[in-house]
Design an enzyme around this catalytic site. Structure first.
Site, short mmCIF file in Angstrom:
data_model
loop_
_atom_site.label_atom_id
_atom_site.label_comp_id
_atom_site.label_asym_id
_atom_site.label_seq_id
_atom_site.Cartn_x
_atom_site.Cartn_y
_atom_site.Cartn_z
N ASP A 14 0.87 -1.16 0.00
CA ASP A 14 0.00 0.00 0.00
C ASP A 14 0.91 1.22 0.00
O ASP A 14 2.00 1.19 0.60
CB ASP A 14 -0.94 0.01 1.21
CG ASP A 14 -2.09 1.01 0.99
OD1 ASP A 14 -2.46 1.26 -0.17
OD2 ASP A 14 -2.60 1.54 1.97
N SER A 15 0.49 2.25 -0.70
CA SER A 15 1.36 3.41 -0.82
C SER A 15 0.51 4.65 -1.02
O SER A 15 -0.69 4.57 -1.29
CB SER A 15 2.31 3.23 -2.02
OG SER A 15 1.58 3.07 -3.21
P1 IMP Z 1 -1.77 1.98 -4.24
O1 IMP Z 1 -0.62 1.64 -3.38
O2 IMP Z 1 -1.66 1.41 -5.62
O3 IMP Z 1 -3.08 1.73 -3.59
O4 IMP Z 1 -1.66 3.56 -4.49
C1 IMP Z 1 -2.49 4.48 -3.88
C2 IMP Z 1 -2.43 5.81 -4.56
O5 IMP Z 1 -1.25 6.52 -4.12
C3 IMP Z 1 -2.32 5.79 -6.07
O6 IMP Z 1 -3.59 5.70 -6.66
C4 IMP Z 1 -1.69 7.13 -6.35
O7 IMP Z 1 -2.65 8.15 -6.31
C5 IMP Z 1 -0.76 7.31 -5.16
N1 IMP Z 1 0.59 6.83 -5.47
C6 IMP Z 1 1.23 5.75 -4.95
N2 IMP Z 1 2.46 5.63 -5.47
C7 IMP Z 1 2.59 6.64 -6.36
C8 IMP Z 1 3.65 7.02 -7.24
O8 IMP Z 1 4.71 6.39 -7.35
N3 IMP Z 1 3.41 8.10 -8.00
C9 IMP Z 1 2.26 8.83 -7.94
N4 IMP Z 1 1.24 8.50 -7.16
C10 IMP Z 1 1.40 7.40 -6.36
#
Ligand code: IMP
Length: 230
Positions: free
Chosen positions: A82-83
């Site tokens: 998750d990020s």
């Molecule tokens: P997930 O980890 O794929 O759920 O990411 C959650 C949201 O964090 C994404 O939809 C982006 O909006 C944002 N995000 C996470 N990593 C990045 C990145 O490397 N660049 C830009 N946005 C990011």
């Protein structure tokens, strides 16, 4: 050989993970397990969401030894991530809500477009001067070994609920600041607004190769790679 179920359908993430882990780890994704459950990501932290996903899938796999190809031949793990983006002037928002930041206002289900999220971020920071626009991307990876049932115990749906899981977390952070307007065509999400520390260009301008050398995800993956190669 170690086998890894990567809890994503995002081809970009899978490619990045494969490249960092190399040949020694067999990587599969949710596309290889069409029956895998969808896990709701409603924890209050990145670590909570990543662990919840990895552990739900590890229990699901443990209960279904027959869906794991080559299951006799080595350890199985589930990897979930998750990020998101944390902006200091917004007390850490959008944080775990990064994917649906704009939709928080409308109640619209599902994720928002990157354009809507970026527009909201710029709007909220309109009065904030450059020195106070500090932010960071954070990525947490959760690695859960798929537990094995004791000899003589049949694996079946519902039976893994009580098993103790040994989840490990790996965290990567990339510090930076939020620009005054979107710049660049590369990347995704908040990349056109994020200027990593020590740079003048946004992630979207720097391009994938440079981004992958310093990104939150690549830093977390480097820690994970070191652990799996031990
Ligand atoms: P997930 O980890 O794929 O759920 O990411 C959650 C949201 O964090 C994404 O939809 C982006 O909006 C944002 N995000 C996470 N990593 C990045 C990145 O490397 N660049 C830009 N946005 C990011």
């Amino acid at each position: 050989m170690v086998s890894l179920l990567i809890a994503t359908r995002n081809a970009h993430k899978v490619g990045e993970i494969r490249a960092i882990l190399g040949e020694g780890v067999r990587c599969l994704t949710l596309d290889d397990f069409p029956g895998a459950p969808e896990v709701v990501e409603d924890a209050e932290t990145f670590a909570g969401n990543a662990a919840r996903k990895a552990e739900a899938l590890a229990r699901w796999l443990a209960e279904r030894p027959n869906v794991k190809p080559g299951t006799e031949t080595g350890e199985w793990y589930v990897l979930a991530d998750d990020s998101g983006l944390e902006v200091d002037a917004l007390q850490g928002a959008p944080g775990v809500h990064s994917a649906r930041f704009a939709a928080l206002d409308t109640g619209h289900p599902g994720n928002s477009s990157a354009a809507d999220n970026n527009a909201k971020l710029l709007r909220l920071l309109a009065e904030v001067p450059p020195v106070e626009r500090t932010a960071r991307f954070r990525c947490v990876l959760a690695l859960t070994p798929v537990p094995r049932f004791p000899a003589g115990t049949a694996a079946a749906p519902g039976r893994a609920g009580e098993m103790v899981l040994r989840t490990e977390l790996f965290e990567g952070v990339c510090e930076g600041r939020i620009g005054l307007a979107p710049r660049g065509q590369g990347g995704f999400g908040y990349d056109p607004l994020f200027i990593p520390a020590g740079q003048e260009a946004t992630f979207a301008e720097l391009g994938e190769a440079i981004k992958n050398r310093m990104s939150h995800r690549s830093r977390a993956l480097a820690l994970l790679g070191a652990k799996l190669r031990d």
